[in-house]
Design a protein around this motif. Structure first.
Motif, mmCIF file in Angstrom:
data_model
loop_
_atom_site.group_PDB
_atom_site.id
_atom_site.type_symbol
_atom_site.label_atom_id
_atom_site.label_comp_id
_atom_site.label_asym_id
_atom_site.label_seq_id
_atom_site.Cartn_x
_atom_site.Cartn_y
_atom_site.Cartn_z
ATOM 1 N N TYR A 34 0.456 -1.217 0.064
ATOM 2 C CA TYR A 34 -0.132 0.164 0.024
ATOM 3 C C TYR A 34 0.667 1.352 -0.337
ATOM 4 O O TYR A 34 0.756 2.333 0.389
ATOM 5 N N GLY A 159 -2.918 -10.083 3.396
ATOM 6 C CA GLY A 159 -4.568 -10.898 3.543
ATOM 7 C C GLY A 159 -5.020 -9.396 4.729
ATOM 8 O O GLY A 159 -6.448 -9.175 5.033
ATOM 9 N N THR A 161 -4.097 -7.709 7.064
ATOM 10 C CA THR A 161 -4.344 -6.061 6.106
ATOM 11 C C THR A 161 -5.558 -5.302 5.852
ATOM 12 O O THR A 161 -6.195 -4.761 5.762
ATOM 13 N N GLY A 162 -5.579 -6.658 4.512
ATOM 14 C CA GLY A 162 -6.516 -5.992 3.531
ATOM 15 C C GLY A 162 -7.747 -6.186 4.379
ATOM 16 O O GLY A 162 -9.008 -5.436 3.642
ATOM 17 N N VAL A 163 -8.558 -7.565 5.054
ATOM 18 C CA VAL A 163 -9.763 -7.097 5.432
ATOM 19 C C VAL A 163 -10.118 -6.010 6.454
ATOM 20 O O VAL A 163 -10.631 -5.259 6.523
ATOM 21 N N SER A 166 -10.559 -2.777 4.536
ATOM 22 C CA SER A 166 -11.167 -3.124 3.426
ATOM 23 C C SER A 166 -12.590 -1.781 3.967
ATOM 24 O O SER A 166 -12.488 -1.701 2.298
ATOM 25 N N ALA A 167 -13.067 -1.540 5.191
ATOM 26 C CA ALA A 167 -14.279 -0.579 5.260
ATOM 27 C C ALA A 167 -13.376 0.878 5.236
ATOM 28 O O ALA A 167 -14.041 1.862 5.536
ATOM 29 N N SER A 168 -11.688 1.085 5.319
ATOM 30 C CA SER A 168 -11.620 2.724 5.358
ATOM 31 C C SER A 168 -11.505 2.779 3.556
ATOM 32 O O SER A 168 -10.703 2.745 3.434
ATOM 33 N N THR A 169 -11.619 4.468 4.013
ATOM 34 C CA THR A 169 -10.880 4.970 2.803
ATOM 35 C C THR A 169 -9.335 5.400 3.010
ATOM 36 O O THR A 169 -9.373 6.212 2.055
ATOM 37 N N MET A 171 -5.526 3.729 3.817
ATOM 38 C CA MET A 171 -4.179 2.813 3.988
ATOM 39 C C MET A 171 -3.103 2.894 5.008
ATOM 40 O O MET A 171 -2.573 2.356 5.584
ATOM 41 N N GLY A 255 -7.922 -10.310 -8.278
ATOM 42 C CA GLY A 255 -7.840 -10.922 -7.558
ATOM 43 C C GLY A 255 -7.023 -12.085 -7.416
ATOM 44 O O GLY A 255 -6.272 -13.301 -6.488
#
Length: 400
Positions: A34, A159, A161-163, A166-169, A171, A255
């Motif tokens: 990121y 993975g 961190t991504g999860v 995922s709902a954050s605007t 990184m 993906g």
């Protein structure tokens, strides 16, 4: 392998170093995927400035790794230098999260985080010193186990961190995770790593920092370094072109890229251990040549892949070859300056820098004269060229 594991885990220095290297890998795995998103999209850096920043940071990391490694050799212990490096990670990642500006991002990425990055080679130097006197097979096994911990972090952390984000605007919280990981690493080294009283005086014979740099660029050291850089550049080439081929010629999705990377990272952990066993019979050069041929075959086949299942089928070949290329060079490079664990382990950072430079050259050549698939094949040829130089250098060293 099972016979060796109890001895490895009973050694407190190796045990703590393995957990510390996982923590080091955690910080990189949480932020690297990121980093460009934060720097370019969230903080507004231009593409040119970001590229220059990453290159300059890599150069700083190489210089600092050599200087700190040499200083640790002169001190005769590595614990204090590791604590210094870990503290730079705490402030570097923390500053980017708590003060998210272009200035803080540039300053931390250019100065603080490259110094933290030297912790990688210092940890391997510490392990190298702890394995002094062990048979070569056991040293290879320990290095393989330590390197596998970095792969494990890359299997689990991106993975996760991504999860979590995922709902954050933004990184930016990834840098908070990395900061916490550095705090844990600092505490782990400070509290649990056994204190060292200094190594044998013959091993800590003083070299000036300028003399240390001169030794690294001497033909005896630099020629094998170039050979290994040509070989390991194939890993960087794959990292650059795999997403482009999967989402292009292979007709896959973004993906698919994430799944493929995760599968290969998992397979690397398994095959790193397999290669450690094979090294007992093959020797370093033979094993590295074999691994390079396997990975070059993977890049060639990736270059002619045209369906998603082709890429998935190639993960096994990729995992086998990549495991050799990320684990075997560690001991090989350390052996180039075997009497100085800190300086010898700093060659790991030098190799990363050189191989990244070679891969950038491959990408520039390939993308200008052919497709991304063709670039994959060109990358394979560069790796095979590294084999020739490696054999030549090894023959010369045996003659000496």
């Amino acid at each position: 392998m099972n016979r060796l594991l109890p001895d490895v885990f009973r050694n407190p220095t190796i045990r703590v170093s393995m957990v510390a290297i996982f923590s080091f890998g955690f910080a990189g795995a949480a932020t690297s995927p990121y980093q460009s998103v934060v720097g370019i999209r969230e903080l507004g850096l231009s593409n040119g400035l970001y590229s220059a920043l990453i290159f300059a940071a890599a150069a700083v990391n190489v210089l600092v790794s050599i200087l700190l490694g040499n200083l640790a050799d002169r001190l005769g212990e590595y614990r204090s230098m590791m604590l210094v490096a870990a503290s730079f990670g705490i402030f570097g990642y923390g500053a980017i999260y708590f003060v998210p500006t272009q200035t803080s991002f540039i300053a931390c990425s250019l100065l603080l985080l490259p110094i933290y990055g030297s912790l990688n080679s210092l940890l391997f130097a510490n392990v190298r010193a702890a394995t002094a006197g062990m048979p070569k097979n056991e040293v290879n096994t320990v290095n393989a186990g330590v390197r596998a911990m970095i792969s494990l972090s890359w299997v689990l952390v991106p993975g996760m961190t991504g999860v979590l984000l995922s709902a954050s605007t933004s990184m930016l919280p990834a840098y908070l995770f990395a900061c916490l990981s550095c705090i844990f690493c600092f505490a782990l080294i400070g509290v649990f790593l056994p204190r060292q009283k200094g190594t044998d005086k013959a091993a800590t014979h003083h070299l000036s920092h300028l003399a240390a740099l001169a030794e690294v660029v001497s033909p005896r050291i630099f020629a094998p370094l170039i050979a290994v850089a040509l070989i390991t550049s194939t890993l960087h080439v794959n990292g650059a072109i795999l997403p482009l081929i999967v989402t292009g010629a292979v007709h896959g999705t973004v993906g698919d890229v994430g799944i493929l990377v995760g599968i290969v990272a998992f397979l690397e952990i398994i095959f790193i251990i397999v290669w450690a066993r094979l090294l007992r019979q093959m020797g370093q050069v033979a094993a590295l040549v074999t691994g390079t041929i396997i990975y070059a075959a993977y890049l060639f086949l990736l270059g002619i892949a045209s369906e998603p299942w082709h890429a998935y089928a190639l993960t096994v070949i990729s995992g086998i070859g990549a495991a050799a290329l990320i684990s075997i060079p560690i001991t090989y490079l350390q052996d180039l300056i075997a009497e100085r664990p800190g300086l010898g382990s700093a060659l790991i950072s030098v190799n990363i820098f050189l191989s990244a430079g070679v891969s950038a050259l491959v990408f520039a050549i390939g993308s200008s004269i052919t497709t991304y698939s063709g670039t994959s094949i060109i990358g394979a040829l560069f790796g095979l060229g590294g084999i020739g130089l490696l054999i030549y250098c090894s023959t010369g060293r045996r003659a000496v």
